[in-house]
Design an enzyme around this catalytic site. Sequence first.
Site, PDB file in Angstrom:
ATOM      1  N   CYS A 121     -76.703 -45.168  10.013  1.00  0.00           N
ATOM      2  CA  CYS A 121     -76.873 -46.553  10.449  1.00  0.00           C
ATOM      3  C   CYS A 121     -75.895 -47.463   9.704  1.00  0.00           C
ATOM      4  CB  CYS A 121     -78.335 -46.975  10.272  1.00  0.00           C
ATOM      5  SG  CYS A 121     -78.774 -48.426  11.233  1.00  0.00           S
ATOM      6  N   HIS A 229     -81.724 -42.481  12.992  1.00  0.00           N
ATOM      7  CA  HIS A 229     -82.206 -42.236  11.636  1.00  0.00           C
ATOM      8  C   HIS A 229     -82.876 -40.872  11.464  1.00  0.00           C
ATOM      9  CE1 HIS A 229     -81.751 -46.142   9.550  1.00  0.00           C
ATOM     10  NE2 HIS A 229     -81.816 -46.660  10.766  1.00  0.00           N
TER      11      HIS A 229
END
EC number: 6.3.5.3
Lengths: 253, 737
Positions: A121, A229
Amino acid sequence: MFLLRRLLQDGCTIAARVSVPVFTLAEKPRRGEGMKAAVIIYPGSNCDRDCKVALERSVGADVSMVWHKETTLPEGLDLIVLPGGFSYGDYLRCGAMAALSPVTRAVVDAAKAGVPVLGICNGFQVLCEAGLLPGALLRNASLKYVCKPVALEVTNNDTPFTRAFSEGEDVVMTVGNGEGNYFAEDAVLDALEQENRIAFRYRQEVNGSQRRIAGIVDPTGRIMGLMPHPDRAFEAELGSADGARVFQSLLAA
Amino acid sequence: MTQAVSAEPPMTPTLVAEHGLSEAEYAIILDRLGRAPNLTELGIFSVMWSEHCSYKSSRRHLAKFPTKGPRVIQGPGENAGVIDIDDGQAAVFKMESHNHPSFIEPYQGAATGVGGIMRDVFTMGARPIALANALRFGSPDHPLTRRLVSGVVAGIGGYGNCVGVPTVCGETNFHPGYNGNILVNAMCVGLADADKIFYARGAKAGSPIVYFGSKTGRDGIHGATMASAEFDESSEEKRPTVQVGDPFVEKLLIEACLELMATDSIEAIQDMGAAGLTSSSVEMAGKEYLGIELDMNKVPVRETGMTPYEMMLSESQERMLAILKPGREAEAEAIMRKWDIDFAVIGRTTDSGRMVLTWNGNVVCDIPVAPLSEDAPNYDRPWVAPPTQNPVTSVDVAPVQDWAATTLKLISCPDGASKRWLWEQYDRHVMADTLEDSATPSDAAIVRIHGTQKALAISCDCTPRYVAANPYEGGKQVVAEAWRNLTATGADPIAITDNLNFGNPQRPEIMGQFVLATDGMAEACRALDFPVVSGNVSLYNETSGQAIPPTPAIGGVGLLRDHTKRVGFGDVRLGDMVILVGTTTDNLGATLALREIWGREDGAPPTVDLVLERRTGDQIRALIQAGHIRTCHDLSDGGLLVAAAEIAMASGTGLALRLPAGLSAEATLLSEDQARYLLIVDPTHADHVFAALEAENIACEPLGTAGGCELAVQDLFAIDIDDLKQAHEGWMPAFMA
């Protein structure tokens, strides 16, 4: 247990009717393999603990937390993780200031020396800003932050981060980003495809990313940037354990 | 807004009125000081005696709430409530409004609401682990609504996502009654060690007062006063009173604060929220009957030329005030430097009982502390009860002709439609402990206590149309619904925080709503052993004389000792039995259906039998914890019909239901009687479930079975789940497009 995969289904299908929990961790988490990892903490990182816990639970890693003002990293690392979050408040540009942080110089040196680096991310954004990966992550096409589970295709299972997957396999992880829209020039995108450097693709349009890119690796394969994630998908209780295999892949390396 | 200048302005009635003080209140100030205040002193009195800080209209009524219980460590009166969740751990939580600022400047108003409530929680030594919210907007047709929704949602997400605390649940309603005053209520839940809670009390005389966090700017001056007044046409001009948030600094502040708290150097600590430096210093001093001396030249400021008046009244965000043990200043400063946070010793506590401010070598304020906090006005405002509403039953309305259309309408109307558009903008998964959230079918959000089998259940609830129709019954219902939502997951409900949003308390009919609603809430809290541990009151939510519907929002917290034993409402398997628990009557008053299908908002709301509520809930919870129930959903807005549709949509499995004899289809499907649950049970457990409920004299009956791809009710209608989902998911994206 309500599973993330159920959230992705549209409507009522026979598969839904007969569905039983799909996510079972293929193997017990492997322990004691001695993986040594470092998680970098920039001011504003907020997935640093999640990454530490995911590494411990997935592969029993010995994890050091490294503050951004450090100029050296622990010896003998098997993995460096740049976690998600809003390093330096995302001011200037996402990842731009972290790329100039003292510790990032040490990360670049370690990467050049062959230590695998995973940017998740905001970490992916830092890797692009630091020049370790090509392209940039722009504002989502919707102009809104998006948090949801997404289906991913394992596009290349021949990288240190994807060996525990099958090629073309469907996996689920959640995204949580406002700037996850991967952009690069066509020539770069073509090269990524020709060199088989796209590790994960979104199955469906999520944030406007070119060629539905969710994760890429550098030419050595040892540096990966991944928007979804794995650190939020490391055990079935969280709805998906698929992320654990990103870390387990490194053990197989 | 008046600014202090080097020459003191004369104290005119206009100046006093501009500070939101009545003539009577000003007379008290003259009496307590024995002289006229200067401008700085007037400003300090005005914010401390504002409704927002002093609770002057509500205090005596809040005293009705039960606030103690075996698990309560700290009730109302501190920054947040604290409950014991076993194993030496505590949950710290509170809900707070940011209504007025969010209407004026939706992004910053909502963002700083989230930031403020988080500070209340980490000020007590807790790491924030979950955020929730309760939002009310005006009619979807109102020209401001889309802009306000868009800004508020972006603000909540922008702040919470950046700090890295998951926003796990919430509720969002639309009603023309909020056209001129939206409600933004934010809740934060934190986790602490039960023996390491930090309080605003505990300071001693002669200790250093330290300031850390962002610098003080000119934003938010008079925010508390603004939040204590009605709006009119000129409200737009109040934009400068709205604060600007910086979630990046908040994140650093959390980490720095928790690191400082681990050093045992703090005597007392308070965040600078409403009324900023004034209220934080006065509250810490007031609790111990101390005095304060502050050197205003030491306050870190963002710009030059700021006066003590501005510094004391600024509501700049991300600021903390702590009273340290003497000699620990350097240690605290080193921690703040590590996190690149401003730090300054700005004064010390004294035993004088007075607040003395110096600036450029002159004393600019010298007033007693006690009148500011302890002697703040405490009004017993006159009130009248609202008129009683008549019951509405199914004979009072035209029979439903098209049940499929009715179902689709209820699940796609603004209050019934999916709010995916909104909660997908909130990070619900950071911290990797979210087990159930807005995206998953569960009556409450479930957040794991890190590294344990325990989890907290969190739910935000209020049904303003019931409170408007009958404040007393409606007050009971808001508490009962929060309790029921926690129960429906299998959690033990522990305590609540409340956020009481009402109109102008100086109008007897508004005060009547407040008095009766709090009476009802207090009774429900007692009957359900569900004490109030923290809360907030937001009055004057009205514009040009038009008040909001009374909206006492509740944030309930429960404990799951083993989160693997929880249930939601998405797990349905072929052949499962559908069981309705509770008693249904023919009562359509104040229901969602009456408004959406028949276009009426009258009628008496459902009453709450608290004894039955408790007996039913306790038995349902025991059955869930013993593993007899696969799925449980409480019946609320839209009654049985909406609950069944929600289960079908969540599970992707159809339900075939029959109508029990004795009631009209309208009453059976649409009434909103309380203390009811819809269960999905494996047939092999059905006998046990029936026996357990009947043993407690709780009504229960089999309604049908699970299977197929449709929600079908007898011969009335059958709708494909895909059509339900399309309608349910379609409204909000289309509205916001």
